[in-house]
Design a protein around this motif. Structure first.
Motif, PDB file in Angstrom:
ATOM      1  N   TYR A   1       0.836  -1.205   0.000  1.00  0.00           N
ATOM      2  CA  TYR A   1       0.000   0.000   0.000  1.00  0.00           C
ATOM      3  C   TYR A   1       0.865   1.247   0.000  1.00  0.00           C
ATOM      4  N   ARG A   2       0.329   2.286  -0.630  1.00  0.00           N
ATOM      5  CA  ARG A   2       0.971   3.602  -0.654  1.00  0.00           C
ATOM      6  C   ARG A   2      -0.103   4.650  -0.352  1.00  0.00           C
ATOM      7  N   LEU A   3       0.258   5.633   0.474  1.00  0.00           N
ATOM      8  CA  LEU A   3      -0.618   6.778   0.716  1.00  0.00           C
ATOM      9  C   LEU A   3      -0.456   7.723  -0.469  1.00  0.00           C
ATOM     10  N   VAL A   4      -1.541   7.924  -1.221  1.00  0.00           N
ATOM     11  CA  VAL A   4      -1.456   8.750  -2.425  1.00  0.00           C
ATOM     12  C   VAL A   4      -2.143  10.104  -2.270  1.00  0.00           C
ATOM     13  N   ARG A   5      -2.931  10.260  -1.190  1.00  0.00           N
ATOM     14  CA  ARG A   5      -3.559  11.559  -0.924  1.00  0.00           C
ATOM     15  C   ARG A   5      -3.684  11.745   0.579  1.00  0.00           C
ATOM     16  N   TYR A   6      -3.297  12.936   1.043  1.00  0.00           N
ATOM     17  CA  TYR A   6      -3.407  13.269   2.465  1.00  0.00           C
ATOM     18  C   TYR A   6      -3.601  14.770   2.544  1.00  0.00           C
ATOM     19  N   ASP A   7      -4.852  15.184   2.754  1.00  0.00           N
ATOM     20  CA  ASP A   7      -5.112  16.603   2.938  1.00  0.00           C
ATOM     21  C   ASP A   7      -5.982  16.794   4.170  1.00  0.00           C
ATOM     22  N   ALA A   8      -6.517  17.956   4.370  1.00  0.00           N
ATOM     23  CA  ALA A   8      -7.195  18.313   5.620  1.00  0.00           C
ATOM     24  C   ALA A   8      -8.395  17.430   5.956  1.00  0.00           C
ATOM     25  N   GLN A   9      -9.017  16.809   4.964  1.00  0.00           N
ATOM     26  CA  GLN A   9     -10.191  15.974   5.238  1.00  0.00           C
ATOM     27  C   GLN A   9     -10.172  14.626   4.538  1.00  0.00           C
ATOM     28  N   ARG A  10      -9.123  14.323   3.803  1.00  0.00           N
ATOM     29  CA  ARG A  10      -9.197  13.130   2.967  1.00  0.00           C
ATOM     30  C   ARG A  10      -7.881  12.373   2.896  1.00  0.00           C
ATOM     31  N   LEU A  11      -8.042  11.040   2.900  1.00  0.00           N
ATOM     32  CA  LEU A  11      -6.925  10.123   2.718  1.00  0.00           C
ATOM     33  C   LEU A  11      -7.264   9.165   1.590  1.00  0.00           C
TER      34      LEU A  11
END
Length: 142
Positions: A65-75
């Motif tokens: 697995y890879r984290l491809v999005r990490y912002d204030a409300q979303r992963l």
């Protein structure tokens, strides 16, 4: 094949997002996860990676697995192996005194395994129900 659940939790949205960003914690809230090991170090950021071992219908699967999005409300996490690509899309928003977690999981099977996808739907739905039941309890005590 996709599932979606909306889960009310009694923790603040920033706390929940930070907790869920560490994919290694899936073994605490995802009953299908047997183990999940971080492959890199340092703060969790876009690009962080884990190896997740899960059990589904009596079979063990290992996905990278890879984290491809990490912002204030979303992963968004994307996992791959030779037979499946799994995408976990998680949105966390304030709700009342806690937070609302919108959890979407999508499995895209590869090769001949695609033919079995309709047979797996019910098990995948049950797993999502189990996550929706377990996550609030885990967050209440962490």
């Amino acid at each position: 094949m996709s599932v979606e659940r909306r889960i009310e939790v009694e923790r603040s949205a920033p706390e929940v997002l930070a907790y869920l960003a560490d994919f290694g914690r899936t073994r605490e809230w995802d009953p299908g996860t047997v183990d999940c090991v971080r492959l890199d170090s340092g703060p969790v950021v876009v690009g962080s990676r884990w190896t997740n071992t899960s059990r589904f219908r009596g079979r063990t699967a290992v996905l990278d697995y890879r984290l491809v999005r990490y912002d204030a409300q979303r992963l968004r996490f994307v996992g791959n192996n030779r037979t499946v690509t799994a995408t976990d899309d998680i949105t966390v928003r304030p709700s009342g005194s806690g937070a609302m977690v919108e959890y979407r999981a999508h499995l895209r099977f590869k090769g001949l395994v695609r033919l079995a996808a309709p047979l797996l739907k019910r098990t995948f739905e049950q797993l999502a129900d189990d996550v929706a039941e377990r996550l609030p309890r885990v967050l209440a005590r962490s």
